[in-house]
Design a protein around this motif. Sequence first.
Motif, mmCIF file in Angstrom:
data_model
loop_
_atom_site.group_PDB
_atom_site.id
_atom_site.type_symbol
_atom_site.label_atom_id
_atom_site.label_comp_id
_atom_site.label_asym_id
_atom_site.label_seq_id
_atom_site.Cartn_x
_atom_site.Cartn_y
_atom_site.Cartn_z
ATOM 1 N N LEU A 23 0.808 -1.219 0.000
ATOM 2 C CA LEU A 23 0.000 0.000 0.000
ATOM 3 C C LEU A 23 0.844 1.272 0.000
ATOM 4 O O LEU A 23 0.328 2.343 -0.305
ATOM 5 C CB LEU A 23 -0.943 0.011 1.206
ATOM 6 C CG LEU A 23 -2.056 -1.033 1.174
ATOM 7 C CD1 LEU A 23 -2.886 -0.974 2.456
ATOM 8 C CD2 LEU A 23 -2.951 -0.843 -0.038
ATOM 9 N N LEU A 24 2.123 1.168 0.331
ATOM 10 C CA LEU A 24 3.002 2.329 0.326
ATOM 11 C C LEU A 24 3.458 2.596 -1.106
ATOM 12 O O LEU A 24 4.037 1.719 -1.752
ATOM 13 C CB LEU A 24 4.218 2.065 1.221
ATOM 14 C CG LEU A 24 5.158 3.239 1.451
ATOM 15 C CD1 LEU A 24 4.443 4.344 2.214
ATOM 16 C CD2 LEU A 24 6.376 2.775 2.231
ATOM 17 N N PRO A 25 3.170 3.791 -1.630
ATOM 18 C CA PRO A 25 3.544 4.056 -3.019
ATOM 19 C C PRO A 25 5.065 4.149 -3.189
ATOM 20 O O PRO A 25 5.789 4.499 -2.268
ATOM 21 C CB PRO A 25 2.878 5.398 -3.322
ATOM 22 C CG PRO A 25 2.552 6.002 -2.021
ATOM 23 C CD PRO A 25 2.484 4.908 -1.017
ATOM 24 N N GLY A 26 5.507 3.823 -4.377
ATOM 25 C CA GLY A 26 6.925 3.903 -4.692
ATOM 26 C C GLY A 26 7.649 2.611 -4.377
ATOM 27 O O GLY A 26 7.064 1.615 -3.967
ATOM 28 N N ARG A 27 8.948 2.659 -4.574
ATOM 29 C CA ARG A 27 9.785 1.487 -4.347
ATOM 30 C C ARG A 27 10.461 1.624 -2.989
ATOM 31 O O ARG A 27 10.995 2.679 -2.661
ATOM 32 C CB ARG A 27 10.826 1.390 -5.447
ATOM 33 C CG ARG A 27 11.654 0.159 -5.357
ATOM 34 C CD ARG A 27 12.496 -0.019 -6.589
ATOM 35 N NE ARG A 27 13.201 -1.286 -6.457
ATOM 36 C CZ ARG A 27 14.423 -1.494 -6.869
ATOM 37 N NH1 ARG A 27 15.070 -0.519 -7.473
ATOM 38 N NH2 ARG A 27 14.988 -2.658 -6.709
#
Length: 90
Positions: A23-27
């Motif tokens: 759910l956390l955007p990005g890498r």
Amino acid sequence: MTIQSILGAIVIGAVIGAIGRLLLPGRQAIGWILTVVVGIVAALIGTAIAQVLGVETTPGIDWIELVMQVVLAIVGVGLVAGLRRGGTRV
């Protein structure tokens, strides 16, 4: 603590950590083992907060407690990824 409760905490922590990471955007620059550790810590803290706030336990899934755990996992994964990224740049 029994072996079953320890294994249960690891499995639940892995699921909570994976959900938080997804759910956390990005890498995120952290491995899966660290994600599981963050998930276990988030699950334990989320359960403690739910008990302090008096969230009622119901038969089945406690959705409020689960949401608290996932939010804490998102924050934890973000913090750990940020700390690791900040420490590895030269």
